[in-house]
Design a protein around this motif. Structure first.
Motif, short mmCIF file in Angstrom:
data_model
loop_
_atom_site.label_atom_id
_atom_site.label_comp_id
_atom_site.label_asym_id
_atom_site.label_seq_id
_atom_site.Cartn_x
_atom_site.Cartn_y
_atom_site.Cartn_z
N ALA A 21 0.92 -1.28 0.01
CA ALA A 21 0.00 0.08 -0.10
C ALA A 21 0.71 1.35 -0.18
O ALA A 21 0.27 2.19 -0.42
N GLY A 22 1.99 1.12 0.64
CA GLY A 22 2.93 2.29 0.51
C GLY A 22 2.70 3.20 1.76
O GLY A 22 1.83 2.61 2.71
N ASP A 23 3.00 4.27 1.89
CA ASP A 23 3.08 5.25 3.04
C ASP A 23 1.77 5.92 3.13
O ASP A 23 1.69 6.69 2.12
N LEU A 24 0.78 5.45 3.88
CA LEU A 24 -0.44 6.10 4.04
C LEU A 24 -0.52 7.19 4.84
O LEU A 24 -0.27 7.09 6.16
N VAL A 25 -1.14 8.35 4.69
CA VAL A 25 -1.21 9.37 5.57
C VAL A 25 -2.65 9.72 5.86
O VAL A 25 -3.47 9.82 4.90
N VAL A 26 -3.05 9.50 7.05
CA VAL A 26 -4.31 9.43 7.30
C VAL A 26 -4.72 10.71 8.41
O VAL A 26 -3.88 11.02 9.30
N PRO A 27 -5.25 11.72 7.89
CA PRO A 27 -5.52 12.91 8.52
C PRO A 27 -6.31 12.64 9.98
O PRO A 27 -7.02 11.87 10.21
N ARG A 28 -6.06 13.62 11.01
CA ARG A 28 -6.77 13.42 12.31
C ARG A 28 -7.97 13.75 12.21
O ARG A 28 -8.22 14.54 11.33
N ASN A 29 -8.82 13.31 13.00
CA ASN A 29 -10.27 13.54 13.17
C ASN A 29 -10.31 14.95 13.66
O ASN A 29 -9.92 15.26 14.61
#
Length: 52
Positions: A21-29
């Motif tokens: 998937a690679g480096d996933l950046v998930v934004p904060r809530n």
């Protein structure tokens, strides 16, 4: 009902999926839908010097 798998196999599969998937950046809530009780809890934590 699913069959249990050893943790080692699960961990190896997860590592492989993460690499694919690679480096996933998930934004904060953003917290726009927090309940009043959750807002009060987070304020109490902040008042004591904690961060959330």
């Amino acid at each position: 009902m699913s069959k249990a798998i050893p943790f080692e196999i699960f961990a190896a599969d997860m590592a492989q999926r993460k690499a694919a998937a690679g480096d996933l950046v998930v934004p904060r809530n953003a917290g726009n839908r927090r309940t009043p009780s959750k807002r009060a809890l987070l304020k109490a934590i902040a008042d004591l010097g904690g961060t959330w």
